[in-house]
Design a protein around this motif. Structure first.
Motif, mmCIF file in Angstrom:
data_model
loop_
_atom_site.group_PDB
_atom_site.id
_atom_site.type_symbol
_atom_site.label_atom_id
_atom_site.label_comp_id
_atom_site.label_asym_id
_atom_site.label_seq_id
_atom_site.Cartn_x
_atom_site.Cartn_y
_atom_site.Cartn_z
ATOM 1 N N ASN A 206 30.549 39.716 26.725
ATOM 2 C CA ASN A 206 30.640 41.804 27.102
ATOM 3 C C ASN A 206 31.101 41.685 28.383
ATOM 4 O OD1 ASN A 206 30.109 41.220 24.217
ATOM 5 N ND2 ASN A 206 27.992 40.795 25.369
ATOM 6 N N GLY A 207 31.702 41.097 29.354
ATOM 7 C CA GLY A 207 31.781 41.486 31.135
ATOM 8 C C GLY A 207 30.700 42.161 31.067
ATOM 9 N N TYR A 208 31.365 42.626 32.198
ATOM 10 C CA TYR A 208 30.325 43.460 33.047
ATOM 11 C C TYR A 208 29.845 44.862 32.873
ATOM 12 C CZ TYR A 208 32.892 40.757 36.770
ATOM 13 O OH TYR A 208 33.315 40.551 37.818
ATOM 14 N N GLN A 209 28.257 44.775 32.917
ATOM 15 C CA GLN A 209 27.223 46.039 32.905
ATOM 16 C C GLN A 209 27.241 46.793 34.095
ATOM 17 O OE1 GLN A 209 26.201 45.647 28.947
ATOM 18 N NE2 GLN A 209 27.750 44.730 28.837
ATOM 19 N N VAL A 210 27.014 48.100 33.363
ATOM 20 C CA VAL A 210 26.454 49.042 34.739
ATOM 21 C C VAL A 210 25.867 48.449 35.172
ATOM 22 C CG1 VAL A 210 25.444 51.433 35.412
ATOM 23 C CG2 VAL A 210 27.832 50.873 34.060
ATOM 24 N N GLY A 211 25.974 47.907 36.622
ATOM 25 C CA GLY A 211 25.047 47.595 38.215
ATOM 26 C C GLY A 211 25.222 46.284 37.467
ATOM 27 N N ASP A 212 25.765 45.753 37.384
ATOM 28 C CA ASP A 212 26.636 44.125 37.531
ATOM 29 C C ASP A 212 27.258 43.847 39.264
ATOM 30 O OD1 ASP A 212 25.604 42.832 35.496
ATOM 31 O OD2 ASP A 212 27.324 42.922 34.383
ATOM 32 N N THR A 213 27.653 43.253 39.703
ATOM 33 C CA THR A 213 28.924 43.045 40.518
ATOM 34 C C THR A 213 29.800 42.585 40.182
ATOM 35 O OG1 THR A 213 27.061 42.072 42.085
ATOM 36 C CG2 THR A 213 28.997 41.965 42.901
ATOM 37 N N ALA A 214 30.722 43.347 40.609
ATOM 38 C CA ALA A 214 32.567 43.020 39.954
ATOM 39 C C ALA A 214 32.716 41.941 40.932
ATOM 40 C CB ALA A 214 33.546 44.045 40.001
ATOM 41 N N ARG A 215 33.885 40.842 40.139
ATOM 42 C CA ARG A 215 34.639 40.255 41.358
ATOM 43 C C ARG A 215 35.660 40.506 42.063
ATOM 44 N NH1 ARG A 215 38.151 35.110 38.911
ATOM 45 N NH2 ARG A 215 39.080 35.902 40.497
ATOM 46 N N ASP A 216 36.081 40.271 42.596
ATOM 47 C CA ASP A 216 37.472 40.906 42.785
ATOM 48 C C ASP A 216 38.461 39.912 42.676
ATOM 49 O OD1 ASP A 216 39.238 42.090 44.875
ATOM 50 O OD2 ASP A 216 38.793 41.612 46.936
ATOM 51 N N PHE A 217 39.841 40.655 42.825
ATOM 52 C CA PHE A 217 41.407 39.612 41.983
ATOM 53 C C PHE A 217 42.199 39.842 43.215
ATOM 54 C CE2 PHE A 217 40.255 44.698 41.282
ATOM 55 C CZ PHE A 217 41.113 45.266 41.351
ATOM 56 N N LYS A 218 43.015 39.180 43.430
ATOM 57 C CA LYS A 218 44.286 39.006 43.442
ATOM 58 C C LYS A 218 45.520 38.914 42.681
ATOM 59 C CE LYS A 218 46.287 36.390 47.929
ATOM 60 N NZ LYS A 218 46.073 35.767 48.703
ATOM 61 N N LEU A 219 46.159 40.123 42.513
ATOM 62 C CA LEU A 219 47.314 40.318 41.593
ATOM 63 C C LEU A 219 48.382 41.050 42.033
ATOM 64 C CD1 LEU A 219 44.875 41.489 38.219
ATOM 65 C CD2 LEU A 219 45.054 39.469 38.755
ATOM 66 N N LYS A 220 49.130 40.628 41.216
ATOM 67 C CA LYS A 220 50.893 40.961 42.169
ATOM 68 C C LYS A 220 51.073 42.134 41.576
ATOM 69 C CE LYS A 220 55.291 39.407 42.138
ATOM 70 N NZ LYS A 220 56.468 38.716 40.634
ATOM 71 N N ASN A 221 51.149 43.479 43.243
ATOM 72 C CA ASN A 221 51.870 45.050 42.292
ATOM 73 C C ASN A 221 53.072 45.488 42.077
ATOM 74 O OD1 ASN A 221 51.655 47.453 42.445
ATOM 75 N ND2 ASN A 221 51.451 47.588 45.169
ATOM 76 N N VAL A 222 53.597 46.399 41.550
ATOM 77 C CA VAL A 222 54.770 46.782 41.210
ATOM 78 C C VAL A 222 55.418 46.195 42.457
ATOM 79 C CG1 VAL A 222 54.487 47.958 39.144
ATOM 80 C CG2 VAL A 222 54.385 48.629 41.479
ATOM 81 N N ASP A 223 54.681 46.230 43.536
ATOM 82 C CA ASP A 223 55.758 46.671 44.855
ATOM 83 C C ASP A 223 56.123 44.978 45.037
ATOM 84 O OD1 ASP A 223 53.751 45.646 45.769
ATOM 85 O OD2 ASP A 223 53.400 47.458 47.593
ATOM 86 N N VAL B 264 33.629 50.856 40.797
ATOM 87 C CA VAL B 264 32.839 50.491 41.301
ATOM 88 C C VAL B 264 32.672 50.319 42.846
ATOM 89 C CG1 VAL B 264 33.983 48.292 40.228
ATOM 90 C CG2 VAL B 264 34.768 48.292 42.643
ATOM 91 N N GLN B 265 31.455 50.973 43.153
ATOM 92 C CA GLN B 265 31.095 51.327 44.623
ATOM 93 C C GLN B 265 30.655 49.422 45.310
ATOM 94 O OE1 GLN B 265 27.226 53.227 44.433
ATOM 95 N NE2 GLN B 265 28.059 54.492 46.189
ATOM 96 N N LYS B 266 31.367 49.969 46.495
ATOM 97 C CA LYS B 266 31.353 48.728 47.268
ATOM 98 C C LYS B 266 29.876 49.146 48.445
ATOM 99 C CE LYS B 266 34.760 47.632 50.617
ATOM 100 N NZ LYS B 266 35.239 47.992 51.848
ATOM 101 N N GLN B 267 28.937 47.476 48.997
ATOM 102 C CA GLN B 267 28.141 47.738 48.653
ATOM 103 C C GLN B 267 27.970 47.172 50.167
ATOM 104 O OE1 GLN B 267 25.029 48.896 46.792
ATOM 105 N NE2 GLN B 267 26.758 49.515 45.625
ATOM 106 N N PRO B 268 26.514 47.459 50.895
ATOM 107 C CA PRO B 268 26.721 47.391 52.458
ATOM 108 C C PRO B 268 26.815 45.651 52.784
ATOM 109 C CG PRO B 268 24.799 48.337 51.753
ATOM 110 C CD PRO B 268 25.280 47.871 50.634
ATOM 111 N N ASP B 269 26.685 44.798 51.129
ATOM 112 C CA ASP B 269 26.590 43.061 52.188
ATOM 113 C C ASP B 269 28.382 42.791 51.118
ATOM 114 O OD1 ASP B 269 26.561 43.888 48.910
ATOM 115 O OD2 ASP B 269 25.156 42.814 48.856
ATOM 116 N N GLY B 270 29.312 44.125 51.277
ATOM 117 C CA GLY B 270 30.796 44.044 51.093
ATOM 118 C C GLY B 270 30.968 43.778 48.820
ATOM 119 N N LYS B 271 29.681 43.181 48.135
ATOM 120 C CA LYS B 271 29.951 43.384 46.874
ATOM 121 C C LYS B 271 30.634 44.559 46.516
ATOM 122 C CE LYS B 271 27.014 39.185 46.580
ATOM 123 N NZ LYS B 271 26.246 38.941 46.089
#
Lengths: 165, 209
Positions: B28-45, B148-155
């Motif tokens: 079911n993926g993320y719920q509110v409060g979970d830590t979301a992973r970063d990604f590296k995806l290709k932009n249109v530029d 998503v909100q960046k936390q003091p620990d960078g998550k």
């Protein structure tokens, strides 16, 4: 002589009635959430197969013939197929009715006129994210219920109906 | 007697672990409060984009959207407005197209580039070709927002999941701006009072296996 004429008239009326019920596609009734909820709570010993679709939803359109097929196949059984359109009510005549006509849909077609999905989706099925197509089958008399948020194949739909009917 | 019980305990432990494991994959993926992973995806530029690239951001409006869904198209201008309003406050939009191009050819990279150009998207519009990020987040429809909100620990903590507002058909008739309300609360350092909302949308076009 009069009797013969009367018979003829009756026969032609009957013929008209028959062709009238067989050929044209369903009309589309516009409903609100309360009506959808009432449908979901129908106490009849009938398996309701309720499919949420829209004219703009490609996978939904792909599925429609399967639901139409089921409607035809289970015609004489306590199975009722209902197609609930998520189209905008503004598109009722221009898109929904024309689509129903074009496809000659014989299943009951409703259009749910509610703009704010957030106000009602959880009330009908908390597991539903809001993506369509989605389908629910239920027989409240027997306490049967299943919900699918996915596009179905013809086989999957048949399996689902056979499981509960 | 004791010896007999032991395998049962092992079996129960094993079952428990299995249950845990089967619960873990992001069904079911993320719920509110979970830590979301970063990604590296290709932009249109042509550049690869990650959340980590935005050094000054306080968070992101990660928006799963596409070229082809009428709901996504209806919301394009409102997504642009969201970005223009909240990027200066530290919450830019990052749009991600989750659709598989073999199922939905008009969502191809070049069509994405074309659409971004036509609409002059002020935000990154990325292609999730493997659909890995979409699955990890648990997006199911377009448009589907994750603030998503960046936390003091960078998550990156998921603060809001849902829709933009209460009227996809007509922006002028909107009464409840769900996403903006959440962003305003976040920006004010408050908890989000309505962190989950739903809307009807197009199903994500998953790759057929």
């Amino acid at each position: 002589m009069i009797k013969v004429k009367l018979k003829l008239l009756l026969a032609s009326l009957l013929l008209l009635l028959l062709t009238a019920t067989a050929a044209p596609a369903q009309d589309v009734e516009v409903i609100k959430f309360a009506d959808l909820k009432a449908l979901r709570e129908q106490p009849a010993d009938t398996l309701y197969v309720v499919n949420f679709w829209a004219t703009w939803c490609r996978p939904c359109i792909k599925e429609l013939p399967y639901f139409e097929g089921a409607n035809q196949k289970y015609k004489n059984q306590p199975v009722k197929v209902i197609l609930v359109s998520m189209d905008a009510v503004e598109d009722l005549d221009s898109r929904v009715k024309t689509s129903v006509q074009k496809r000659g849909l014989q299943s009951e077609v409703l259009l749910l006129d509610e703009v704010d999905g957030n106000s009602w989706i959880d009330k009908i099925e908390p597991k539903w994210s809001g993506a369509i197509p989605a389908t629910m089958v239920f027989n409240n008399k027997r306490g049967l219920y299943e919900f699918r948020e996915a596009e179905m194949t013809e086989e999957e739909l048949t399996e689902l109906i056979e499981k509960y009917k | 007697m004791k010896k007999q019980k032991l395998p049962l305990v092992y079996l129960m432990c094993l079952l428990f672990v299995c249950a845990l494991l089967s619960a873990v994959p992001a069904d079911n993926g993320y719920q509110v409060g979970d830590t979301a992973r970063d990604f590296k995806l290709k932009n249109v530029d042509g550049n690869m984009v990650s959340m980590a690239d935005y050094k000054d951001a306080k968070g992101f409006i990660v928006t799963f959207t596409c070229n082809t869904c009428p709901y996504s198209v209806a919301y394009e201008d409102r997504i642009i407005d969201l970005h223009n309003k909240y990027a200066p406050k530290g919450y830019p939009v990052i749009a991600i197209n989750p659709n598989d191009v073999t199922v939905s050819p008009k969502d191809s990279y070049s069509y994405m580039q074309q659409r971004a150009k036509e609409k002059n998207f002020p935000f990154a519009y990325l292609q999730d070709e493997s659909q890995e990020i979409t699955k990890a987040y648990g997006a199911t429809r377009t448009p589907h927002l994750y603030v998503v909100q960046k936390q003091p620990d960078g998550k990156y903590k998921v603060a809001y999941i849902g829709t933009i507002d209460d009227n996809s058909r007509d922006a002028s008739k909107v009464e409840k701006k769900y996403a903006e309300a959440a962003l305003n609360e976040l920006a004010a350092g408050k908890a989000v009072s309505q962190p989950n909302t739903k809307a009807i949308g197009c199903t994500i076009k998953w790759r057929e296996v």
